[in-house]
Motif scaffolding. Sequence first.
Motif, PDB file in Angstrom:
ATOM      1  N   SER A 133       9.236   2.519   7.526  1.00  0.00           N
ATOM      2  CA  SER A 133       9.796   1.176   7.298  1.00  0.00           C
ATOM      3  C   SER A 133       9.094   0.141   8.167  1.00  0.00           C
ATOM      4  O   SER A 133       8.796  -0.970   7.710  1.00  0.00           O
ATOM      5  CB  SER A 133      11.302   1.170   7.581  1.00  0.00           C
ATOM      6  OG  SER A 133      11.976   2.047   6.704  1.00  0.00           O
ATOM      7  N   TYR A 134       8.815   0.493   9.411  1.00  0.00           N
ATOM      8  CA  TYR A 134       8.115  -0.422  10.308  1.00  0.00           C
ATOM      9  C   TYR A 134       6.696  -0.684   9.813  1.00  0.00           C
ATOM     10  O   TYR A 134       6.208  -1.817   9.848  1.00  0.00           O
ATOM     11  CB  TYR A 134       8.093   0.152  11.727  1.00  0.00           C
ATOM     12  CG  TYR A 134       7.518  -0.789  12.766  1.00  0.00           C
ATOM     13  CD1 TYR A 134       8.323  -1.769  13.347  1.00  0.00           C
ATOM     14  CD2 TYR A 134       6.190  -0.699  13.167  1.00  0.00           C
ATOM     15  CE1 TYR A 134       7.805  -2.640  14.309  1.00  0.00           C
ATOM     16  CE2 TYR A 134       5.673  -1.561  14.125  1.00  0.00           C
ATOM     17  CZ  TYR A 134       6.484  -2.522  14.692  1.00  0.00           C
ATOM     18  OH  TYR A 134       5.967  -3.386  15.625  1.00  0.00           O
ATOM     19  N   SER A 135       6.030   0.356   9.327  1.00  0.00           N
ATOM     20  CA  SER A 135       4.669   0.207   8.807  1.00  0.00           C
ATOM     21  C   SER A 135       4.650  -0.716   7.589  1.00  0.00           C
ATOM     22  O   SER A 135       3.787  -1.597   7.464  1.00  0.00           O
ATOM     23  CB  SER A 135       4.103   1.582   8.449  1.00  0.00           C
ATOM     24  OG  SER A 135       2.781   1.472   7.978  1.00  0.00           O
ATOM     25  N   MET A 136       5.595  -0.523   6.669  1.00  0.00           N
ATOM     26  CA  MET A 136       5.692  -1.398   5.496  1.00  0.00           C
ATOM     27  C   MET A 136       5.979  -2.829   5.926  1.00  0.00           C
ATOM     28  O   MET A 136       5.403  -3.785   5.378  1.00  0.00           O
ATOM     29  CB  MET A 136       6.802  -0.910   4.569  1.00  0.00           C
ATOM     30  CG  MET A 136       6.567   0.445   3.947  1.00  0.00           C
ATOM     31  SD  MET A 136       8.058   0.970   3.045  1.00  0.00           S
ATOM     32  CE  MET A 136       7.669   2.701   2.762  1.00  0.00           C
ATOM     33  N   LEU A 137       6.872  -2.986   6.894  1.00  0.00           N
ATOM     34  CA  LEU A 137       7.209  -4.319   7.401  1.00  0.00           C
ATOM     35  C   LEU A 137       5.981  -5.025   7.944  1.00  0.00           C
ATOM     36  O   LEU A 137       5.762  -6.214   7.675  1.00  0.00           O
ATOM     37  CB  LEU A 137       8.275  -4.193   8.482  1.00  0.00           C
ATOM     38  CG  LEU A 137       8.563  -5.443   9.313  1.00  0.00           C
ATOM     39  CD1 LEU A 137       9.112  -6.560   8.436  1.00  0.00           C
ATOM     40  CD2 LEU A 137       9.523  -5.117  10.455  1.00  0.00           C
TER      41      LEU A 137
ATOM     42  N   SER B 294       0.816  -1.220   0.000  1.00  0.00           N
ATOM     43  CA  SER B 294       0.000   0.000   0.000  1.00  0.00           C
ATOM     44  C   SER B 294       0.849   1.269   0.000  1.00  0.00           C
ATOM     45  O   SER B 294       1.918   1.328   0.615  1.00  0.00           O
ATOM     46  CB  SER B 294      -0.906   0.022   1.235  1.00  0.00           C
ATOM     47  OG  SER B 294      -1.760  -1.093   1.245  1.00  0.00           O
ATOM     48  N   ASP B 295       0.326   2.288  -0.682  1.00  0.00           N
ATOM     49  CA  ASP B 295       0.956   3.608  -0.656  1.00  0.00           C
ATOM     50  C   ASP B 295       0.951   4.182   0.758  1.00  0.00           C
ATOM     51  O   ASP B 295       0.026   3.939   1.542  1.00  0.00           O
ATOM     52  CB  ASP B 295       0.180   4.589  -1.551  1.00  0.00           C
ATOM     53  CG  ASP B 295       0.312   4.286  -3.030  1.00  0.00           C
ATOM     54  OD1 ASP B 295       1.309   3.655  -3.430  1.00  0.00           O
ATOM     55  OD2 ASP B 295      -0.585   4.693  -3.793  1.00  0.00           O
ATOM     56  N   LEU B 296       1.974   4.970   1.059  1.00  0.00           N
ATOM     57  CA  LEU B 296       2.028   5.722   2.308  1.00  0.00           C
ATOM     58  C   LEU B 296       2.368   7.175   1.994  1.00  0.00           C
ATOM     59  O   LEU B 296       3.006   7.461   0.990  1.00  0.00           O
ATOM     60  CB  LEU B 296       3.087   5.156   3.260  1.00  0.00           C
ATOM     61  CG  LEU B 296       2.855   3.731   3.762  1.00  0.00           C
ATOM     62  CD1 LEU B 296       3.677   2.748   2.969  1.00  0.00           C
ATOM     63  CD2 LEU B 296       3.193   3.630   5.232  1.00  0.00           C
ATOM     64  N   ILE B 297       1.947   8.066   2.875  1.00  0.00           N
ATOM     65  CA  ILE B 297       2.260   9.485   2.710  1.00  0.00           C
ATOM     66  C   ILE B 297       3.294   9.898   3.735  1.00  0.00           C
ATOM     67  O   ILE B 297       3.166   9.596   4.921  1.00  0.00           O
ATOM     68  CB  ILE B 297       0.996  10.362   2.847  1.00  0.00           C
ATOM     69  CG1 ILE B 297       0.021  10.064   1.701  1.00  0.00           C
ATOM     70  CG2 ILE B 297       1.368  11.848   2.815  1.00  0.00           C
ATOM     71  CD1 ILE B 297      -1.231  10.910   1.725  1.00  0.00           C
ATOM     72  N   THR B 298       4.331  10.580   3.274  1.00  0.00           N
ATOM     73  CA  THR B 298       5.339  11.147   4.153  1.00  0.00           C
ATOM     74  C   THR B 298       5.626  12.561   3.653  1.00  0.00           C
ATOM     75  O   THR B 298       4.829  13.135   2.926  1.00  0.00           O
ATOM     76  CB  THR B 298       6.610  10.269   4.166  1.00  0.00           C
ATOM     77  OG1 THR B 298       7.538  10.790   5.112  1.00  0.00           O
ATOM     78  CG2 THR B 298       7.253  10.184   2.795  1.00  0.00           C
ATOM     79  N   ARG B 299       6.768  13.102   4.039  1.00  0.00           N
ATOM     80  CA  ARG B 299       7.139  14.436   3.570  1.00  0.00           C
ATOM     81  C   ARG B 299       8.561  14.403   3.030  1.00  0.00           C
ATOM     82  O   ARG B 299       9.322  13.476   3.305  1.00  0.00           O
ATOM     83  CB  ARG B 299       7.051  15.450   4.709  1.00  0.00           C
ATOM     84  CG  ARG B 299       8.081  15.283   5.808  1.00  0.00           C
ATOM     85  CD  ARG B 299       8.019  16.411   6.803  1.00  0.00           C
ATOM     86  NE  ARG B 299       8.972  16.275   7.894  1.00  0.00           N
ATOM     87  CZ  ARG B 299      10.220  16.720   7.864  1.00  0.00           C
ATOM     88  NH1 ARG B 299      10.664  17.326   6.772  1.00  0.00           N
ATOM     89  NH2 ARG B 299      11.027  16.574   8.902  1.00  0.00           N
ATOM     90  N   HIS B 300       8.899  15.425   2.251  1.00  0.00           N
ATOM     91  CA  HIS B 300      10.266  15.564   1.779  1.00  0.00           C
ATOM     92  C   HIS B 300      11.206  15.703   2.970  1.00  0.00           C
ATOM     93  O   HIS B 300      10.826  16.209   4.029  1.00  0.00           O
ATOM     94  CB  HIS B 300      10.392  16.822   0.900  1.00  0.00           C
ATOM     95  CG  HIS B 300       9.728  16.678  -0.431  1.00  0.00           C
ATOM     96  ND1 HIS B 300      10.417  16.311  -1.558  1.00  0.00           N
ATOM     97  CD2 HIS B 300       8.447  16.856  -0.805  1.00  0.00           C
ATOM     98  CE1 HIS B 300       9.572  16.279  -2.582  1.00  0.00           C
ATOM     99  NE2 HIS B 300       8.383  16.602  -2.149  1.00  0.00           N
ATOM    100  N   HIS B 301      12.453  15.298   2.793  1.00  0.00           N
ATOM    101  CA  HIS B 301      13.436  15.405   3.875  1.00  0.00           C
ATOM    102  C   HIS B 301      13.600  16.838   4.355  1.00  0.00           C
ATOM    103  O   HIS B 301      13.744  17.088   5.539  1.00  0.00           O
ATOM    104  CB  HIS B 301      14.796  14.875   3.396  1.00  0.00           C
ATOM    105  CG  HIS B 301      14.836  13.385   3.308  1.00  0.00           C
ATOM    106  ND1 HIS B 301      15.991  12.668   3.359  1.00  0.00           N
ATOM    107  CD2 HIS B 301      13.840  12.468   3.179  1.00  0.00           C
ATOM    108  CE1 HIS B 301      15.730  11.372   3.259  1.00  0.00           C
ATOM    109  NE2 HIS B 301      14.436  11.230   3.137  1.00  0.00           N
ATOM    110  N   SER B 302      13.584  17.790   3.424  1.00  0.00           N
ATOM    111  CA  SER B 302      13.946  19.168   3.772  1.00  0.00           C
ATOM    112  C   SER B 302      12.763  20.123   3.861  1.00  0.00           C
ATOM    113  O   SER B 302      12.942  21.288   4.169  1.00  0.00           O
ATOM    114  CB  SER B 302      14.954  19.703   2.746  1.00  0.00           C
ATOM    115  OG  SER B 302      14.408  19.622   1.427  1.00  0.00           O
ATOM    116  N   ARG B 303      11.561  19.659   3.574  1.00  0.00           N
ATOM    117  CA  ARG B 303      10.408  20.549   3.648  1.00  0.00           C
ATOM    118  C   ARG B 303       9.154  19.729   3.943  1.00  0.00           C
ATOM    119  O   ARG B 303       9.187  18.513   3.941  1.00  0.00           O
ATOM    120  CB  ARG B 303      10.254  21.368   2.366  1.00  0.00           C
ATOM    121  CG  ARG B 303      10.249  20.564   1.073  1.00  0.00           C
ATOM    122  CD  ARG B 303      10.388  21.513  -0.124  1.00  0.00           C
ATOM    123  NE  ARG B 303      10.241  20.838  -1.391  1.00  0.00           N
ATOM    124  CZ  ARG B 303      11.233  20.233  -2.023  1.00  0.00           C
ATOM    125  NH1 ARG B 303      12.445  20.204  -1.496  1.00  0.00           N
ATOM    126  NH2 ARG B 303      11.037  19.641  -3.184  1.00  0.00           N
TER     127      ARG B 303
END
Length: 197
Positions: A177-181, A98-107
């Motif tokens: 990573s834990y969520s994907m695992l 499944s897709d997950l939403i995160t943010r860019h490293h710098s913004r």
Amino acid sequence: MRPKSWVSHLRPHKIPFRRRFTRASVALIIRTTESGGKELLFIQRARREGDPWSGDMAFPGGRLQPEDRSARAAAARETLEETGIDLARHGRYLARLSDLITRHHSRWRPMVVTPYVFEWQGPKAVLLNHEVERVVWVPLDFLAAGENQSQLPWPTPIGTLNMPCCRYQGACIWGLSYSMLQELLATGVNARSEIPQ
């Protein structure tokens, strides 16, 4: 097979309008050991000042580039660049998680991350680039065992959150990573057959 968590029921397999966001993809790579056990590949990010995920455990991957044919192709390209592991030659594609939403490293702009699962059938040698400190193959049995689950205190403006994690040989697997695992483990993965969709 582990029962699916309530999170997996709430998280859409494909996020609507995901093509309007910056996109990234990662590779979850499984190999079968000589004794018949299964191991999952993690990278430990190189330690860099100013990087909020410096030194974290993760899966190889990165942002899609214009030349990538697909998100899956981007995961394979990034894996080759970061580790020297050539999924196009020695990997067998198993499934898309499944897709997950995160943010860019710098913004704080959102980014959609898509995980792809592969079976590794190639040599053991790796060739790391500057982004990766080391690779670690972790037994799936260890990752699935309840006694190996822990919590990581994470300070926030509203107080400390205890994030679920798994610790292995001094390393901590947490966050995306834990969520994907957890989703991977819930599929009842078998590196010799495709993961149930």
